[in-house]
Design a protein around this motif. Structure first.
Motif, PDB file in Angstrom:
ATOM      1  N   LEU A 129      39.565  19.855  37.746  1.00  0.00           N
ATOM      2  CA  LEU A 129      38.109  19.841  37.775  1.00  0.00           C
ATOM      3  C   LEU A 129      37.590  21.105  38.444  1.00  0.00           C
ATOM      4  O   LEU A 129      37.935  21.393  39.587  1.00  0.00           O
ATOM      5  N   GLY A 130      36.766  21.848  37.749  1.00  0.00           N
ATOM      6  CA  GLY A 130      36.187  23.053  38.321  1.00  0.00           C
ATOM      7  C   GLY A 130      37.146  24.226  38.297  1.00  0.00           C
ATOM      8  O   GLY A 130      38.358  24.067  38.139  1.00  0.00           O
ATOM      9  N   THR A 131      36.608  25.403  38.467  1.00  0.00           N
ATOM     10  CA  THR A 131      37.391  26.633  38.490  1.00  0.00           C
ATOM     11  C   THR A 131      37.149  27.332  39.817  1.00  0.00           C
ATOM     12  O   THR A 131      36.015  27.429  40.278  1.00  0.00           O
ATOM     13  N   SER A 132      38.223  27.832  40.433  1.00  0.00           N
ATOM     14  CA  SER A 132      38.096  28.556  41.710  1.00  0.00           C
ATOM     15  C   SER A 132      37.804  30.026  41.404  1.00  0.00           C
ATOM     16  O   SER A 132      38.706  30.865  41.362  1.00  0.00           O
ATOM     17  N   GLU A 133      36.533  30.309  41.176  1.00  0.00           N
ATOM     18  CA  GLU A 133      36.126  31.655  40.783  1.00  0.00           C
ATOM     19  C   GLU A 133      36.485  32.706  41.825  1.00  0.00           C
ATOM     20  O   GLU A 133      36.830  33.845  41.480  1.00  0.00           O
ATOM     21  N   ASP A 134      36.407  32.343  43.110  1.00  0.00           N
ATOM     22  CA  ASP A 134      36.696  33.320  44.153  1.00  0.00           C
ATOM     23  C   ASP A 134      38.155  33.758  44.118  1.00  0.00           C
ATOM     24  O   ASP A 134      38.476  34.924  44.398  1.00  0.00           O
ATOM     25  N   VAL A 135      39.062  32.854  43.754  1.00  0.00           N
ATOM     26  CA  VAL A 135      40.483  33.199  43.652  1.00  0.00           C
ATOM     27  C   VAL A 135      40.715  34.142  42.474  1.00  0.00           C
ATOM     28  O   VAL A 135      41.466  35.121  42.577  1.00  0.00           O
ATOM     29  N   LEU A 136      40.064  33.868  41.358  1.00  0.00           N
ATOM     30  CA  LEU A 136      40.184  34.738  40.183  1.00  0.00           C
ATOM     31  C   LEU A 136      39.721  36.148  40.521  1.00  0.00           C
ATOM     32  O   LEU A 136      40.397  37.136  40.205  1.00  0.00           O
ATOM     33  N   SER A 137      38.571  36.250  41.176  1.00  0.00           N
ATOM     34  CA  SER A 137      38.036  37.566  41.545  1.00  0.00           C
ATOM     35  C   SER A 137      38.942  38.272  42.541  1.00  0.00           C
ATOM     36  O   SER A 137      39.231  39.468  42.399  1.00  0.00           O
ATOM     37  N   GLU A 138      39.396  37.538  43.550  1.00  0.00           N
ATOM     38  CA  GLU A 138      40.241  38.135  44.585  1.00  0.00           C
ATOM     39  C   GLU A 138      41.494  38.773  43.995  1.00  0.00           C
ATOM     40  O   GLU A 138      41.828  39.927  44.289  1.00  0.00           O
ATOM     41  N   ILE A 139      42.187  38.021  43.165  1.00  0.00           N
ATOM     42  CA  ILE A 139      43.456  38.509  42.618  1.00  0.00           C
ATOM     43  C   ILE A 139      43.234  39.644  41.621  1.00  0.00           C
ATOM     44  O   ILE A 139      43.844  40.714  41.737  1.00  0.00           O
ATOM     45  N   LEU A 140      42.358  39.454  40.668  1.00  0.00           N
ATOM     46  CA  LEU A 140      42.206  40.445  39.606  1.00  0.00           C
ATOM     47  C   LEU A 140      41.512  41.718  40.078  1.00  0.00           C
ATOM     48  O   LEU A 140      41.773  42.801  39.554  1.00  0.00           O
ATOM     49  N   MET A 161      50.572  30.595  26.986  1.00  0.00           N
ATOM     50  CA  MET A 161      49.274  31.013  26.461  1.00  0.00           C
ATOM     51  C   MET A 161      48.854  32.297  27.169  1.00  0.00           C
ATOM     52  O   MET A 161      49.344  32.610  28.248  1.00  0.00           O
ATOM     53  N   GLU A 162      47.949  33.022  26.539  1.00  0.00           N
ATOM     54  CA  GLU A 162      47.485  34.275  27.116  1.00  0.00           C
ATOM     55  C   GLU A 162      46.507  33.994  28.259  1.00  0.00           C
ATOM     56  O   GLU A 162      45.653  33.108  28.151  1.00  0.00           O
ATOM     57  N   LEU A 163      46.622  34.780  29.333  1.00  0.00           N
ATOM     58  CA  LEU A 163      45.694  34.621  30.454  1.00  0.00           C
ATOM     59  C   LEU A 163      44.262  34.892  30.007  1.00  0.00           C
ATOM     60  O   LEU A 163      43.330  34.211  30.451  1.00  0.00           O
ATOM     61  N   GLU A 164      44.077  35.879  29.121  1.00  0.00           N
ATOM     62  CA  GLU A 164      42.739  36.170  28.622  1.00  0.00           C
ATOM     63  C   GLU A 164      42.102  34.947  27.955  1.00  0.00           C
ATOM     64  O   GLU A 164      40.905  34.685  28.142  1.00  0.00           O
ATOM     65  N   ASP A 165      42.886  34.193  27.200  1.00  0.00           N
ATOM     66  CA  ASP A 165      42.353  33.005  26.523  1.00  0.00           C
ATOM     67  C   ASP A 165      41.939  31.939  27.528  1.00  0.00           C
ATOM     68  O   ASP A 165      40.933  31.236  27.326  1.00  0.00           O
ATOM     69  N   VAL A 166      42.708  31.799  28.594  1.00  0.00           N
ATOM     70  CA  VAL A 166      42.366  30.830  29.636  1.00  0.00           C
ATOM     71  C   VAL A 166      41.073  31.244  30.335  1.00  0.00           C
ATOM     72  O   VAL A 166      40.195  30.413  30.603  1.00  0.00           O
ATOM     73  N   ILE A 167      40.952  32.532  30.632  1.00  0.00           N
ATOM     74  CA  ILE A 167      39.731  33.037  31.279  1.00  0.00           C
ATOM     75  C   ILE A 167      38.516  32.770  30.393  1.00  0.00           C
ATOM     76  O   ILE A 167      37.460  32.329  30.862  1.00  0.00           O
ATOM     77  N   LYS A 168      38.654  33.011  29.098  1.00  0.00           N
ATOM     78  CA  LYS A 168      37.550  32.772  28.167  1.00  0.00           C
ATOM     79  C   LYS A 168      37.134  31.307  28.131  1.00  0.00           C
ATOM     80  O   LYS A 168      35.943  30.989  28.008  1.00  0.00           O
ATOM     81  N   SER A 169      38.110  30.423  28.250  1.00  0.00           N
ATOM     82  CA  SER A 169      37.797  28.990  28.156  1.00  0.00           C
ATOM     83  C   SER A 169      37.287  28.402  29.467  1.00  0.00           C
ATOM     84  O   SER A 169      36.551  27.421  29.462  1.00  0.00           O
ATOM     85  N   LEU A 179      36.007  39.706  34.373  1.00  0.00           N
ATOM     86  CA  LEU A 179      37.423  39.360  34.541  1.00  0.00           C
ATOM     87  C   LEU A 179      38.247  39.896  33.368  1.00  0.00           C
ATOM     88  O   LEU A 179      39.357  40.419  33.561  1.00  0.00           O
ATOM     89  N   LEU A 180      37.727  39.785  32.165  1.00  0.00           N
ATOM     90  CA  LEU A 180      38.438  40.282  30.991  1.00  0.00           C
ATOM     91  C   LEU A 180      38.570  41.804  31.039  1.00  0.00           C
ATOM     92  O   LEU A 180      39.593  42.360  30.617  1.00  0.00           O
ATOM     93  N   ALA A 181      37.559  42.464  31.575  1.00  0.00           N
ATOM     94  CA  ALA A 181      37.632  43.919  31.737  1.00  0.00           C
ATOM     95  C   ALA A 181      38.729  44.295  32.730  1.00  0.00           C
ATOM     96  O   ALA A 181      39.490  45.245  32.516  1.00  0.00           O
ATOM     97  N   LEU A 182      38.828  43.549  33.820  1.00  0.00           N
ATOM     98  CA  LEU A 182      39.886  43.793  34.811  1.00  0.00           C
ATOM     99  C   LEU A 182      41.266  43.563  34.200  1.00  0.00           C
ATOM    100  O   LEU A 182      42.226  44.275  34.520  1.00  0.00           O
ATOM    101  N   LEU A 183      41.373  42.567  33.329  1.00  0.00           N
ATOM    102  CA  LEU A 183      42.655  42.259  32.694  1.00  0.00           C
ATOM    103  C   LEU A 183      43.111  43.325  31.703  1.00  0.00           C
ATOM    104  O   LEU A 183      44.280  43.341  31.306  1.00  0.00           O
TER     105      LEU A 183
END
Length: 345
Positions: A129-140, A161-169, A179-183
């Motif tokens: 449930l939910g996405t930890s946006e701060d973790v995504l930003s921190e790492i990428l 699966m591709e990480l880009e596809d997960v980010i999009k979903s 995030l996709l630009a960072l990837l």
């Protein structure tokens, strides 16, 4: 944020001749990690000692912690291989069966390769449930091009699966685009600074933000995700010449929510990753409750990169040593493993 504001206010006064130049002293190969290779290393001996500690009555946590903290990641990978060959079971599973709570989490994190650990954290941040946006930003926002490419490879290997596809979903809007630009792992990682480019970028960002009706976020994303840190510092300087606001302040005013936080994280990392991670550690221990997962993620992921610098920045920024803060906020064997990761300072 206060410490970063001091930088943002001072960087605009830094003078340099127009034209390209190379930042000196940035290719120093000195090691700033806190974990070093263990001398006279023997994977078979360590595997045997770990098995002994795991089977000890009541479990010998100190013995487990001692070995994990005094071997670097490459050596731990060898221990894992030998342990499984000699016992017929995975070391991670063996530790999971005898350790508990945050000590277990920290020990398992130390057994992963850097890319595996990042993938573990990214997977956890996008599941449930939910996405930890701060973790995504921190790492990428903080990883190098090479590290991001390895993260994408391992993510696909683990999750099929591709990480880009997960980010999009799991994310949307401008935040997803950032995030996709960072990837794309397309950041300029050279030491060269082009003052003409800094001027053009500053003008583009001014036109896209303060001067525009609405904000052209794509311009911010394109520039902030592709320029090197020194280049962005000069862009901040040039921006101050055409606006009465600093660029980070303009970002705060023009953008809100996850995209604002993501772009500010990129800006902070461009200036100083050690200061960025010192702030992350401080926020993990600030206020009611402690974000143990954040402590583990930062200390483990930077332990063989720049944790010495993070420790130094923490003391400068918060007038207290990182170890003092950890002692106040944690306890027991979990505290021991965190303090050990901080090094002997």
């Amino acid at each position: 944020m206060a410490f970063f504001k001091k930088f943002f206010n001072s960087v605009i006064h830094d003078k340099h001749e127009d034209g390209p130049f190379t930042v000196k002293g940035t290719t120093n190969p000195a090691y700033f990690g806190t974990v070093l290779p263990y001398p006279n290393f023997s994977a078979s001996k360590d595997a045997a000692e770990l098995e002994k500690a795991i089977k000890a009555k009541g479990v010998n946590e100190d013995g487990i912690i001692s070995i994990l903290l005094t071997r670097n990641n490459e050596q731990r990978q060898q221990i894992k291989t030998v342990y499984e060959q000699s016992t017929g079971k995975a070391l991670s599973a063996a530790l999971k069966s005898v350790l508990r709570s945050h000590l277990e989490d920290a020990a398992l994190a130390l057994l992963m390769t850097p890319a595996q650990f990042d993938v573990h954290e990214l997977t956890k941040a996008t599941k449930g449930l939910g996405t930890s946006e701060d973790v995504l930003s921190e790492i990428l926002a903080s990883r190098t091009n090479k590290e991001i490419c390895e993260i994408k490879r391992v993510f696909k290997e683990v999750n099929h699966m591709e990480l880009e596809d997960v980010i999009k979903s799991e994310t949307s809007g401008d935040f997803s685009l950032a995030l996709l630009a960072l990837l794309k792992a397309n950041k300029n990682e050279s030491d060269t600074v082009d003052m003409d480019l800094a001027k053009r970028d500053a003008e583009i960002l001014f036109e896209a933000g303060e001067k525009a009706k609405g904000t052209n976020v794509s311009a911010f994303i394109d520039i902030l995700t592709t320029r090197n840190g020194a280049q962005l510092s000069k862009t901040f300087q040039k921006y101050s010449g055409i606006s009465d606001k600093s660029l980070p302040r303009a970002i705060e005013m023009e953008l809100k929510g996850d995209i604002e936080n993501c772009l500010i994280d990129i800006v902070k990392c461009a200036w100083s990753k050690p200061a960025f991670f010192a702030e992350r550690l401080h926020l993990a221990m600030k206020g009611l409750g402690t974000r143990e997962n954040s402590l583990i993620r930062v200390l483990v992921s930077r332990s063989e990169v720049d944790l010495k610098k993070v420790v130094d920045e923490y003391k400068i920024m918060y007038k207290q040593t990182l170890k003092q803060a950890i002692v106040e906020e944690t306890k027991g064997d979990f505290q021991k493993i965190l303090l050990g990761l901080c090094g002997p300072q």
